[in-house]
Motif scaffolding. Structure first.
Motif, PDB file in Angstrom:
ATOM      1  N   ILE A 310       6.319 -26.060   2.194  1.00 22.50           N
ATOM      2  CA  ILE A 310       7.538 -26.868   2.308  1.00 22.50           C
ATOM      3  C   ILE A 310       8.735 -26.034   1.866  1.00 22.50           C
ATOM      4  CG2 ILE A 310       6.423 -29.110   2.088  1.00 22.50           C
ATOM      5  CD1 ILE A 310       7.007 -29.073  -0.854  1.00 22.50           C
ATOM      6  N   GLU A 311       8.603 -24.722   2.021  1.00 20.83           N
ATOM      7  CA  GLU A 311       9.674 -23.814   1.634  1.00 20.83           C
ATOM      8  C   GLU A 311      10.929 -24.099   2.453  1.00 20.83           C
ATOM      9  OE1 GLU A 311      10.399 -18.982   1.182  1.00 20.83           O
ATOM     10  OE2 GLU A 311       8.504 -19.770   1.922  1.00 20.83           O
ATOM     11  N   GLY A 312      12.059 -24.087   1.779  1.00 12.76           N
ATOM     12  CA  GLY A 312      13.317 -24.377   2.453  1.00 12.76           C
ATOM     13  C   GLY A 312      13.568 -25.852   2.681  1.00 12.76           C
ATOM     14  N   GLY A 313      12.711 -26.710   2.119  1.00 16.53           N
ATOM     15  CA  GLY A 313      12.903 -28.148   2.276  1.00 16.53           C
ATOM     16  C   GLY A 313      12.408 -28.709   3.592  1.00 16.53           C
ATOM     17  N   VAL A 314      11.692 -27.898   4.386  1.00 21.65           N
ATOM     18  CA  VAL A 314      11.182 -28.393   5.666  1.00 21.65           C
ATOM     19  C   VAL A 314       9.832 -29.063   5.445  1.00 21.65           C
ATOM     20  CG1 VAL A 314      12.375 -26.580   6.922  1.00 21.65           C
ATOM     21  CG2 VAL A 314      10.022 -26.217   6.210  1.00 21.65           C
ATOM     22  N   PRO A 315       9.480 -30.041   6.270  1.00 21.11           N
ATOM     23  CA  PRO A 315       8.169 -30.683   6.108  1.00 21.11           C
ATOM     24  C   PRO A 315       7.048 -29.715   6.468  1.00 21.11           C
ATOM     25  CG  PRO A 315       9.282 -31.484   8.085  1.00 21.11           C
ATOM     26  CD  PRO A 315      10.276 -30.650   7.352  1.00 21.11           C
ATOM     27  N   PRO A 316       5.863 -29.908   5.908  1.00 19.66           N
ATOM     28  CA  PRO A 316       4.751 -29.001   6.203  1.00 19.66           C
ATOM     29  C   PRO A 316       4.237 -29.191   7.626  1.00 19.66           C
ATOM     30  CG  PRO A 316       3.988 -30.832   4.870  1.00 19.66           C
ATOM     31  CD  PRO A 316       5.484 -30.972   4.962  1.00 19.66           C
ATOM     32  N   MET A 317       3.513 -28.188   8.104  1.00 13.86           N
ATOM     33  CA  MET A 317       2.940 -28.273   9.441  1.00 13.86           C
ATOM     34  C   MET A 317       1.878 -29.364   9.505  1.00 13.86           C
ATOM     35  SD  MET A 317       0.969 -25.283  11.641  1.00 13.86           S
ATOM     36  CE  MET A 317       2.133 -24.056  11.100  1.00 13.86           C
ATOM     37  N   PHE A 318       1.101 -29.506   8.414  1.00 17.21           N
ATOM     38  CA  PHE A 318       0.046 -30.513   8.358  1.00 17.21           C
ATOM     39  C   PHE A 318       0.213 -31.350   7.089  1.00 17.21           C
ATOM     40  CE2 PHE A 318      -1.880 -27.064  10.852  1.00 17.21           C
ATOM     41  CZ  PHE A 318      -2.276 -27.767  11.980  1.00 17.21           C
ATOM     42  N   PRO A 319      -0.167 -32.618   7.120  1.00 18.65           N
ATOM     43  CA  PRO A 319      -0.041 -33.469   5.925  1.00 18.65           C
ATOM     44  C   PRO A 319      -1.126 -33.156   4.901  1.00 18.65           C
ATOM     45  CG  PRO A 319      -1.057 -34.707   7.714  1.00 18.65           C
ATOM     46  CD  PRO A 319      -0.667 -33.378   8.299  1.00 18.65           C
ATOM     47  N   ASP A 320      -0.904 -33.598   3.663  1.00 17.61           N
ATOM     48  CA  ASP A 320      -1.876 -33.381   2.592  1.00 17.61           C
ATOM     49  C   ASP A 320      -3.137 -34.219   2.767  1.00 17.61           C
ATOM     50  OD1 ASP A 320      -0.364 -31.514   1.337  1.00 17.61           O
ATOM     51  OD2 ASP A 320       0.528 -32.880  -0.124  1.00 17.61           O
ATOM     52  N   SER A 321      -3.116 -35.154   3.688  1.00 19.74           N
ATOM     53  CA  SER A 321      -4.303 -35.987   3.891  1.00 19.74           C
ATOM     54  C   SER A 321      -5.412 -35.244   4.623  1.00 19.74           C
ATOM     55  CB  SER A 321      -3.920 -37.245   4.685  1.00 19.74           C
ATOM     56  OG  SER A 321      -3.335 -36.892   5.934  1.00 19.74           O
ATOM     57  N   LEU A 322      -5.113 -34.058   5.145  1.00 26.19           N
ATOM     58  CA  LEU A 322      -6.123 -33.267   5.847  1.00 26.19           C
ATOM     59  C   LEU A 322      -6.742 -32.258   4.891  1.00 26.19           C
ATOM     60  CD1 LEU A 322      -4.386 -32.493   9.276  1.00 26.19           C
ATOM     61  CD2 LEU A 322      -6.013 -34.304   8.742  1.00 26.19           C
ATOM     62  N   SER A 323      -8.041 -32.082   5.008  1.00 25.18           N
ATOM     63  CA  SER A 323      -8.738 -31.113   4.172  1.00 25.18           C
ATOM     64  C   SER A 323      -8.500 -29.703   4.691  1.00 25.18           C
ATOM     65  CB  SER A 323     -10.237 -31.408   4.156  1.00 25.18           C
ATOM     66  OG  SER A 323     -10.789 -31.188   5.451  1.00 25.18           O
ATOM     67  N   ASP A 324      -8.935 -28.732   3.900  1.00 26.49           N
ATOM     68  CA  ASP A 324      -8.793 -27.337   4.317  1.00 26.49           C
ATOM     69  C   ASP A 324      -9.485 -27.085   5.651  1.00 26.49           C
ATOM     70  OD1 ASP A 324      -7.499 -27.012   1.962  1.00 26.49           O
ATOM     71  OD2 ASP A 324      -9.077 -25.868   0.965  1.00 26.49           O
ATOM     72  N   GLN A 325     -10.713 -27.560   5.773  1.00 27.86           N
ATOM     73  CA  GLN A 325     -11.480 -27.283   6.987  1.00 27.86           C
ATOM     74  C   GLN A 325     -10.850 -27.946   8.214  1.00 27.86           C
ATOM     75  OE1 GLN A 325     -13.828 -25.050   7.180  1.00 27.86           O
ATOM     76  NE2 GLN A 325     -13.507 -24.677   4.995  1.00 27.86           N
ATOM     77  N   GLU A 326     -10.281 -29.123   8.028  1.00 29.42           N
ATOM     78  CA  GLU A 326      -9.615 -29.783   9.155  1.00 29.42           C
ATOM     79  C   GLU A 326      -8.392 -28.988   9.606  1.00 29.42           C
ATOM     80  OE1 GLU A 326     -10.204 -34.543   8.836  1.00 29.42           O
ATOM     81  OE2 GLU A 326      -9.294 -33.608   7.083  1.00 29.42           O
ATOM     82  N   ILE A 327      -7.633 -28.496   8.655  1.00 26.64           N
ATOM     83  CA  ILE A 327      -6.444 -27.715   9.007  1.00 26.64           C
ATOM     84  C   ILE A 327      -6.838 -26.421   9.702  1.00 26.64           C
ATOM     85  CG2 ILE A 327      -4.552 -26.365   8.009  1.00 26.64           C
ATOM     86  CD1 ILE A 327      -4.098 -28.570   6.029  1.00 26.64           C
ATOM     87  N   LEU A 328      -7.874 -25.760   9.205  1.00 27.35           N
ATOM     88  CA  LEU A 328      -8.324 -24.525   9.851  1.00 27.35           C
ATOM     89  C   LEU A 328      -8.800 -24.800  11.277  1.00 27.35           C
ATOM     90  CD1 LEU A 328     -10.227 -22.897   6.849  1.00 27.35           C
ATOM     91  CD2 LEU A 328      -8.040 -22.176   7.816  1.00 27.35           C
TER      92      LEU A 328
END
Length: 566
Positions: A310-328
């Protein structure tokens, strides 16, 4: 809302702006409001304990000094922290270091430890506690710290906890302090055990607008102030309060046990909760090495850092509700897309807050280097390889530029490619780099008003480009006298005045990692030292569309502007 502001001030004893900082936008949500109401009751009860009158009885000089300092610490925790926070952080750190140094020394002298070993251990723990405060002060002053690193920092924090523990042990052996005061001391240790893991656990959520947790953490943190106030109140040897009744002791034991167990329970998540190795606030994510600098085992972690950033105040690419494996898995799916529309569909399905942005190849290269590397081989380089490639590219571009006056040598001269901003750059400066005035900005404003695209402002001249180019060949020469004009073969030749107040005139160079500036070192063109110079600018565009500039500088007192060739 006005009601929210009053509620915040009444419970948190801090300006409403603090709530706006953590939760900007539209007032307090329901969980935060409930937390504030509960915290109000808790803090009211604790404040009543803090403000109880000191116990009567004689005190020697040291005990009186200790009582006053302890009450000063209480005042700081309740009120003084805000005005001190308006001062530089170094002032706050120095104040706390001085205050607790005096308190710890008086603890050693006033408390009847009844054991030399215990007193020595207390002195050692106090020293560790003060070392942590001194380290913080050195950090605020930008001085070399006593020690650095996560393990050392954790050790200093635990040293502060140990100092509290050993002080409570000393109070028990002394006999002056009641069980209630000792329980408050143990509860303050429990608060440490509660706050530290919760602070780590919820740091990302606190900063994203969830105020309920910090409100409750602030309320229970007041227990430490209760213990300090009780320590000051019960310093007299006579008039010790009666012990608590057995029923109340059992309640307190249950409370202490709850404080010890709650942090452990808070750290245990349901089985379906996603496992988050790295979040946008993880310290390991701040350093972003090149792909080639990473070991294969580190690449997934690097992608997770970028995907949750969330660097620069921008929203993340993926939400925190996703696990590491789901994001990968989503990341590898993004690698196989053919266009932005497919990426947007995948990100929408993943619940991204910014699906229309898609995913950039410099992020995806960490999960599918074989796919991204086929079209962007430069992204596979290490930092050293990238630096070498950039240097080779600049050298290659410099080699394409030739001196347009090869037979007319200046006292100093240089030829190089000058790189401009890709998204639009008015031109390049010839200026006095040690002149800190606003002349460079003035020259930039004037360049747009001049048909020759030359903006002049005292010690700065901004020379614009005539074609829509991202780089140009630039030659600079300095002469001790005016050289021949030689306008043949040039599209434009103009001469203006420039002043050097420090004895320097030069063109900005491209620094390490930079994108704008001359690709080779530029000499000092003010060869006669401080004073006024004439600056002649030659501009032409060849048949290939390449723009060439020749800048000639020589001493001259005239302030006239000459158009030698329109």
């Amino acid at each position: 809302m006005l009601g929210d502001a009053w509620l915040w001030v009444a419970v948190e004893w801090s300006p409403p702006a603090y709530a706006e900082f953590y939760a900007p936008g539209g007032g307090l949500d329901t969980p935060t409001t409930v937390a504030l109401l509960v915290a109000a009751l808790v803090k009211a009860a604790l404040l009543w304990l803090i403000l109880r009158a000191p116990a009567p009885g004689p005190l020697d000089r040291r005990a009186k000094a200790l009582r006053r300092l302890l009450y000063l610490a209480v005042a700081y925790a309740l009120v003084l922290w805000y005005p001190i926070a308006l001062l530089p952080d170094a002032v706050d750190a120095a104040f706390q270091l001085a205050l607790w140094t005096a308190i710890d020394v008086l603890y050693l002298l006033v408390i009847r430890w009844r054991s030399r070993m215990l007193r020595a251990a207390a002195g050692a723990m106090f020293a560790v506690e003060l070392a942590g405060m001194a380290n913080e002060l050195l950090d605020e002053l930008d001085l070399p710290e006593l020690a650095s690193g996560g393990i050392v920092e954790l050790g200093l924090i635990l040293g502060g906890v140990a100092a509290t523990i050993i002080t409570v042990v000393g109070q028990r052996r002394d006999g002056r302090w009641s069980r209630g005061t000792q329980v408050a001391g143990w509860l303050s240790v429990g608060v440490y055990a509660l706050v530290i893991p919760l602070n780590v656990l919820f740091v990302g959520r606190i900063s994203s607008g969830n105020l309920a947790t910090p409100v409750m953490m602030d309320a229970v943190g007041l227990v430490g102030t209760v213990w300090i106030a009780a320590t000051a109140r019960e310093l007299p040897a006579e008039g010790r309060p009666a012990d608590l009744p057995p029923a109340l002791r059992r309640v307190i034991r249950v409370a202490v046990a709850a404080v010890a167990v709650v942090p452990i329970i808070a750290l245990i998540h349901p089985e379906q909760t996603p496992r988050l190795t790295y979040t946008g606030w993880s310290m390991d994510c701040y350093d972003r090495p090149g792909f080639g600098d990473l070991k294969p085992a580190e690449r997934d972690a690097a992608f997770l850092c970028r995907a949750r950033s969330i660097e620069g105040g921008v929203p993340p690419m993926f939400p925190d509700s996703l696990s590491d494996q789901e994001i990968l898995a989503y990341g590898r799916a993004l690698c196989r897309t053919k266009d932005r529309d497919e990426q947007e569909a995948i990100l929408t399905r993943a619940g991204s807050a910014r699906p229309a942005w898609g995913a950039d190849p410099w992020d995806l290269v960490h999960v599918c280097p074989e796919i991204v590397g086929a079209t962007h081989p430069e992204l596979l380089r290490s930092t050293a390889e990238t630096k070498a490639a950039n240097a080779a590219y600049i050298a290659e571009q410099n080699a394409k530029c030739r001196d347009p006056w090869p037979r007319t040598k200046g006292a100093v001269q240089a030829t190089a490619k000058y790189f401009l901003f890709v998204d639009g750059d008015p031109g390049y400066l010839v200026h006095d780099p040690r002149d800190e005035g606003a002349e460079a900005e003035q020259a930039m404003d004037k360049v747009y008003d001049d048909s020759a695209r030359i903006g002049v402002a005292g010690g700065a001249v901004l020379i614009g480009h005539v074609e829509d180019v991202v780089d140009l060949c630039l030659t600079v020469k300095a002469f001790r006298t005016s050289p021949p004009q030689r306008t043949a073969g040039w599209d434009q030749v103009n001469e203006v005045s420039i002043v050097s107040r420090s004895g320097r005139l030069t063109v900005p160079e491209m620094g390490e990692g930079g994108e704008v500036g001359a690709g080779a070192p530029m000499p000092n063109l003010a060869i006669a030292g401080k004073g006024r110079y004439r600056l002649r600018v030659y501009v032409r565009v060849d048949d290939a569309g390449e723009e060439q500039h020749l800048v000639v500088v020589f001493p001259g007192a005239s302030r006239k502007r000459l158009k030698l060739k329109p």
